[in-house]
Scaffold this motif. Structure first.
Motif, short mmCIF file in Angstrom:
data_model
loop_
_atom_site.label_atom_id
_atom_site.label_comp_id
_atom_site.label_asym_id
_atom_site.label_seq_id
_atom_site.Cartn_x
_atom_site.Cartn_y
_atom_site.Cartn_z
N GLY A 139 -70.59 107.13 53.48
CA GLY A 139 -69.88 108.28 54.01
C GLY A 139 -69.26 108.08 55.38
O GLY A 139 -68.55 108.96 55.87
N MET A 140 -69.51 106.93 56.01
CA MET A 140 -68.92 106.62 57.31
C MET A 140 -67.63 105.83 57.05
O MET A 140 -67.68 104.67 56.64
N GLU A 141 -66.49 106.45 57.29
CA GLU A 141 -65.21 105.85 56.90
C GLU A 141 -64.75 104.74 57.84
O GLU A 141 -64.09 103.79 57.41
N ILE A 142 -65.06 104.84 59.13
CA ILE A 142 -64.61 103.84 60.09
C ILE A 142 -65.74 103.50 61.05
O ILE A 142 -66.70 104.27 61.19
N SER A 143 -65.63 102.36 61.71
CA SER A 143 -66.56 102.00 62.78
C SER A 143 -65.95 102.48 64.10
O SER A 143 -64.92 101.98 64.54
N GLY A 144 -66.58 103.48 64.68
CA GLY A 144 -66.06 104.03 65.93
C GLY A 144 -66.76 103.41 67.12
O GLY A 144 -67.58 102.52 67.01
N GLY A 145 -66.42 103.90 68.30
CA GLY A 145 -67.10 103.41 69.50
C GLY A 145 -66.14 103.11 70.62
O GLY A 145 -66.28 103.62 71.73
N SER A 146 -65.14 102.27 70.36
CA SER A 146 -64.10 102.03 71.36
C SER A 146 -63.14 103.21 71.29
O SER A 146 -62.32 103.32 70.38
N LEU A 147 -63.26 104.12 72.25
CA LEU A 147 -62.55 105.39 72.16
C LEU A 147 -61.03 105.20 72.16
O LEU A 147 -60.49 104.35 72.86
N GLY A 148 -60.39 106.03 71.38
CA GLY A 148 -58.94 105.97 71.26
C GLY A 148 -58.46 105.28 70.00
O GLY A 148 -57.26 105.22 69.75
N HIS A 149 -59.37 104.77 69.18
CA HIS A 149 -59.00 104.07 67.95
C HIS A 149 -58.93 104.98 66.74
O HIS A 149 -58.21 104.71 65.78
N GLY A 150 -59.70 106.06 66.75
CA GLY A 150 -59.82 106.89 65.55
C GLY A 150 -58.54 107.53 65.10
O GLY A 150 -58.21 107.52 63.90
N LEU A 151 -57.80 108.13 66.02
CA LEU A 151 -56.58 108.84 65.62
C LEU A 151 -55.51 107.89 65.09
O LEU A 151 -54.86 108.22 64.08
N PRO A 152 -55.28 106.73 65.70
CA PRO A 152 -54.32 105.80 65.08
C PRO A 152 -54.72 105.40 63.66
O PRO A 152 -53.87 105.30 62.77
N ILE A 153 -56.03 105.19 63.42
CA ILE A 153 -56.49 104.85 62.06
C ILE A 153 -56.27 106.04 61.13
O ILE A 153 -55.88 105.88 59.97
N ALA A 154 -56.52 107.25 61.63
CA ALA A 154 -56.32 108.45 60.82
C ALA A 154 -54.87 108.59 60.39
O ALA A 154 -54.58 109.01 59.27
N ILE A 155 -53.95 108.24 61.28
CA ILE A 155 -52.52 108.31 60.93
C ILE A 155 -52.20 107.33 59.81
O ILE A 155 -51.52 107.67 58.84
N GLY A 156 -52.71 106.10 59.93
CA GLY A 156 -52.49 105.13 58.87
C GLY A 156 -53.09 105.59 57.55
O GLY A 156 -52.49 105.41 56.48
N THR A 157 -54.27 106.19 57.63
CA THR A 157 -54.92 106.70 56.42
C THR A 157 -54.12 107.82 55.78
O THR A 157 -53.91 107.84 54.56
N ALA A 158 -53.65 108.76 56.60
CA ALA A 158 -52.87 109.88 56.09
C ALA A 158 -51.55 109.41 55.49
O ALA A 158 -51.11 109.90 54.44
N LEU A 159 -50.92 108.43 56.14
CA LEU A 159 -49.68 107.88 55.59
C LEU A 159 -49.93 107.19 54.25
O LEU A 159 -49.17 107.36 53.29
N GLY A 160 -51.01 106.40 54.19
CA GLY A 160 -51.33 105.70 52.96
C GLY A 160 -51.60 106.65 51.80
O GLY A 160 -51.11 106.43 50.69
N LEU A 161 -52.35 107.71 52.07
CA LEU A 161 -52.63 108.70 51.03
C LEU A 161 -51.35 109.37 50.55
O LEU A 161 -51.16 109.61 49.35
N ARG A 162 -50.46 109.68 51.50
CA ARG A 162 -49.20 110.31 51.12
C ARG A 162 -48.36 109.38 50.25
O ARG A 162 -47.76 109.80 49.26
N HIS A 163 -48.30 108.10 50.61
CA HIS A 163 -47.53 107.14 49.82
C HIS A 163 -48.09 106.98 48.42
O HIS A 163 -47.35 106.70 47.47
N GLN A 164 -49.39 107.18 48.28
CA GLN A 164 -50.04 107.08 46.97
C GLN A 164 -49.89 108.35 46.15
O GLN A 164 -50.30 108.39 44.99
N GLY A 165 -49.32 109.39 46.76
CA GLY A 165 -49.19 110.66 46.07
C GLY A 165 -50.49 111.43 45.98
O GLY A 165 -50.64 112.34 45.16
N SER A 166 -51.44 111.08 46.86
CA SER A 166 -52.75 111.74 46.84
C SER A 166 -52.69 113.07 47.58
O SER A 166 -52.00 113.22 48.58
#
Length: 295
Positions: A125-152
């Motif tokens: 249930g842990m989607e990403i390895s966090g810790g170095s602050l400022g990384h989560g939102l860029p990864i979230a954008i890539g994830t959201a873009l990928g899901l949209r491209h897949q038609g999800s």
């Protein structure tokens, strides 16, 4: 034109049953967090208590997931950018049935699937390895873009802290999400006004933070993040917005570190707490008394 800043409070449209479900989830998650904290005698317990209502609103009301199949392809993605909040996330994962409650006793131990900072390679249930602050939102954008491209139709919810608003990568991502029109992305920001080096407004002033998100094209709400009704009403507003406009949403949540345990709410050094052996029982008693008194 800039996006409107919406001040959201508890909505009459939020049913009592729905609100109580989230409050009960948060109460149990707070107990889980205290139990894990006692294993180490210290840790980011204050953040876990303060953000429990936010996690509860996500897992008890919003997230589409299968507890027995954390890798289910059609699941909504919840990304914990703040890896040190893992104790709060584990508490929610246990209450949601994704991680066995009894496994919480291994928190922070050698060979545990529950390290003190969240790692996706270990924890269901842990989607990403966090810790170095400022990384989560860029990864979230890539994830959201990928899901949209897949038609999800799956959504992405990214949890971050007010301390992360110090990071330039966060604001680059804020602009990128608007540029790509990511209506499937919602960000939760825990604003507890404290980070490792001190109060957030003395480390780096970010206010007026709502105006800055709005100026970048986001649908913005600022609420009491310890109010279950306000959280649910805010998510409801996000759902309506997503039908009307292709833009990302952010819910800025003002919270109190140690919420629900007065002893810890009053701690001066609250970012990383050291709690005495005899205090854990007091913490549980205060948590239970406060919850039962509010029912």
């Amino acid at each position: 034109m800039n996006a409107p800043v919406v001040a959201t409070t508890t909505s009459a449209a939020v049913s009592t049953e729905r609100r109580q479900k989230v409050e009960e989830f948060a109460y149990q998650a707070r107990h889980h967090a205290l139990n894990m904290g006692e294993v180490q005698g210290q840790g980011y317990v204050g953040q876990a208590l303060g953000s429990a209502d936010m996690f509860a609103a996500v897992y008890a009301d919003q997230l589409n997931y299968r507890a027995q199949d954390p890798e289910w392809e059609q699941r909504d993605r919840f990304l914990l950018s703040t890896g040190h909040y893992a104790i709060g996330h584990y508490a929610a994962l246990a209450q949601a049935g994704i991680v066995p409650v009894q496994e919480l006793d291994t928190y922070g131990s050698d060979d545990s699937r529950l390290p003190m900072s969240g790692m996706s390679t270990y924890t269901p249930g842990m989607e990403i390895s966090g810790g170095s602050l400022g990384h989560g939102l860029p990864i979230a954008i890539g994830t959201a873009l990928g899901l949209r491209h897949q038609g999800s139709s799956a959504r992405v919810i990214n949890f971050m802290s007010d301390g992360e608003l110090d990071e330039g990568s966060t604001w680059e991502a804020v602009m990128g999400a608007d540029h790509h029109g990511l209506g499937n992305l919602t960000v939760l920001v825990d604003i507890n006004a404290l980070q490792a080096d001190g109060k957030t407004d003395t480390v780096l002033r970010t206010e007026p933070v709502a105006d800055k998100w709005a100026a970048s094209g986001w649908f913005v709400q600022r609420i009491d993040g310890n109010d279950a009704g306000a959280l649910l009403a805010a998510f409801d507003a996000v759902a309506v917005e997503a039908k009307n406009a292709a833009r990302p949403s952010v819910i800025l949540c003002d919270t109190r570190i140690g919420r629900g345990v007065p002893l810890l709410e009053q701690r001066e050094k609250a970012h990383f707490m050291r709690i005495e052996e005899h205090e854990w029982k007091i913490c549980r008693e205060q948590l239970t008394a406060g919850y039962e008194g509010e029912k």
